[in-house]
Scaffold this motif. Structure first.
Motif, PDB file in Angstrom:
ATOM      1  N   UNK A   1       5.114  -3.578   1.357  1.00 59.83           N
ATOM      2  CA  UNK A   1       4.047  -2.520   0.691  1.00 59.83           C
ATOM      3  C   UNK A   1       2.863  -3.390   0.329  1.00 59.83           C
ATOM      4  N   UNK A   2       3.152  -4.590  -0.040  1.00 59.75           N
ATOM      5  CA  UNK A   2       2.188  -5.382  -0.670  1.00 59.75           C
ATOM      6  C   UNK A   2       1.324  -6.041   0.539  1.00 59.75           C
ATOM      7  N   UNK A   3       1.974  -6.232   1.463  1.00 61.79           N
ATOM      8  CA  UNK A   3       1.157  -6.903   2.814  1.00 61.79           C
ATOM      9  C   UNK A   3       0.581  -5.765   3.438  1.00 61.79           C
ATOM     10  N   UNK A   4       0.892  -4.698   3.413  1.00 64.75           N
ATOM     11  CA  UNK A   4       0.056  -3.613   4.187  1.00 64.75           C
ATOM     12  C   UNK A   4      -0.737  -2.890   3.400  1.00 64.75           C
ATOM     13  N   UNK A   5      -0.448  -2.682   2.082  1.00 65.42           N
ATOM     14  CA  UNK A   5      -1.026  -1.844   1.140  1.00 65.42           C
ATOM     15  C   UNK A   5      -1.357  -0.338   1.542  1.00 65.42           C
TER      16      UNK A   5
ATOM     17  N   UNK B   1      -1.423   1.856   6.127  1.00 71.21           N
ATOM     18  CA  UNK B   1      -0.365   2.610   7.160  1.00 71.21           C
ATOM     19  C   UNK B   1       0.685   3.395   6.311  1.00 71.21           C
ATOM     20  N   UNK B   2       1.066   4.438   6.981  1.00 71.95           N
ATOM     21  CA  UNK B   2       2.360   5.264   6.436  1.00 71.95           C
ATOM     22  C   UNK B   2       3.496   4.512   6.494  1.00 71.95           C
ATOM     23  N   UNK B   3       4.105   4.334   5.375  1.00 71.51           N
ATOM     24  CA  UNK B   3       5.447   3.319   5.141  1.00 71.51           C
ATOM     25  C   UNK B   3       6.495   4.400   4.706  1.00 71.51           C
ATOM     26  N   UNK B   4       7.364   4.379   5.322  1.00 75.40           N
ATOM     27  CA  UNK B   4       8.715   5.117   5.514  1.00 75.40           C
ATOM     28  C   UNK B   4       9.991   4.319   4.986  1.00 75.40           C
TER      29      UNK B   4
ATOM     30  N   UNK C   1       5.018   0.653  -5.466  1.00 81.77           N
ATOM     31  CA  UNK C   1       4.781   0.497  -4.060  1.00 81.77           C
ATOM     32  C   UNK C   1       4.281   1.804  -3.516  1.00 81.77           C
ATOM     33  N   UNK C   2       3.411   1.540  -2.477  1.00 80.73           N
ATOM     34  CA  UNK C   2       2.968   2.616  -1.793  1.00 80.73           C
ATOM     35  C   UNK C   2       3.853   2.750  -0.722  1.00 80.73           C
ATOM     36  N   UNK C   3       4.826   3.804  -0.880  1.00 79.19           N
ATOM     37  CA  UNK C   3       5.703   4.416  -0.024  1.00 79.19           C
ATOM     38  C   UNK C   3       5.636   5.821   0.178  1.00 79.19           C
TER      39      UNK C   3
ATOM     40  N   UNK D   1       6.977  12.468   2.351  1.00 80.52           N
ATOM     41  CA  UNK D   1       7.575  12.826   3.822  1.00 80.52           C
ATOM     42  C   UNK D   1       9.207  12.760   3.985  1.00 80.52           C
ATOM     43  N   UNK D   2       9.495  13.874   4.496  1.00 77.93           N
ATOM     44  CA  UNK D   2      10.878  13.692   5.088  1.00 77.93           C
ATOM     45  C   UNK D   2      10.615  13.679   6.788  1.00 77.93           C
TER      46      UNK D   2
END
Length: 227
Positions: free
Chosen positions: A63-67, A70-73, A89-91, A115-116
């Motif tokens: 999360x820190x690397x891509x901020x 991108x959508x992180x799941x 974190x941006x999850x 998101x699911x």
């Protein structure tokens, strides 16, 4: 529709495998960062055998690397998703399978804005996904081809069969299972919303270039389909 779902781009979908990343000489975070720079639009962090703290630390590092780029799941681990979100974190959400926690319960835990994604391929699974009160935001259809990354995967559908399944539901759909760059254009022409890869990026000598090739092939498929 909430912001996370309305902005969801499933087209070039990376599912991580730590062992493959390390075999290629990179960390998961390095692989994800390079892949996103090459065109990956959605990342699912999967770490089935890791201890909770190790997986949490990996999520935080990625999360820190891509901020926010991108959508992180998070695969399966609702507890890790909640912990990472609480830690800042941006999850964006979680992806669950048919034997994981029920979608309706997951929705109560993670809230209406997250998101699911749900793995679903049979008519019964699709119907349940479409009608689920917990709101499934997209489905993962697999497998396109037999793959060593998921030992409990169902029988392969092939590209044509995967397309038929995708067209039978109104839910956004992502193909998964043994997908390589030459498969991207045919899958795009079949009407899939995205294609998920593991080894095609995680084992690639150059994760950025591998992602770029996948994205280029997807775009070519859309162009040839008139999109």
């Amino acid at each position: 529709m909430n912001k996370a779902v309305s902005s969801l781009d499933l087209s070039i979908y990376l599912v991580t495998d730590a062992d493959m990343c390390h075999a290629a000489g990179r960390t998961v975070a390095q692989t994800v960062a390079e892949a996103v720079a090459g065109g990956v639009t959605c990342v699912q962090l999967r770490c089935k055998d890791a201890e909770s703290l190790d997986f949490f630390n990996e999520v935080m590092e990625v999360a820190d690397a891509v901020a926010d780029s991108v959508t992180l799941l998070i695969n399966d681990r609702v507890d890790v998703f909640l912990a990472a979100r609480q830690a800042g974190a941006t999850v964006a959400g979680v992806h669950v399978g048919q034997t994981d926690l029920p979608v309706a319960l997951v929705r109560k835990l993670i809230g209406p804005e997250a998101i699911i994604g749900l793995s679903a391929s049979t008519p019964e699974e699709l119907k349940e996904a479409e009608e689920n009160p917990g709101r499934v935001d997209y489905i993962g259809i697999g497998v396109v081809r037999d793959t060593s990354t998921k030992t409990d995967a169902p029988e392969e559908h092939g590209i044509d069969g995967t397309g038929q399944i995708a067209r039978s539901t109104h839910l956004p759909s992502v193909a998964i299972g043994g997908i390589k760059a030459p498969d991207m254009a045919p899958l795009a022409r079949e009407g899939l919303d995205g294609a998920a890869v593991v080894s095609a990026i995680c084992l690639a000598p150059d994760a950025r270039e591998a992602a770029r090739e996948l994205a280029d092939q997807w775009a070519e498929g859309l162009r040839s389909a008139g999109h």
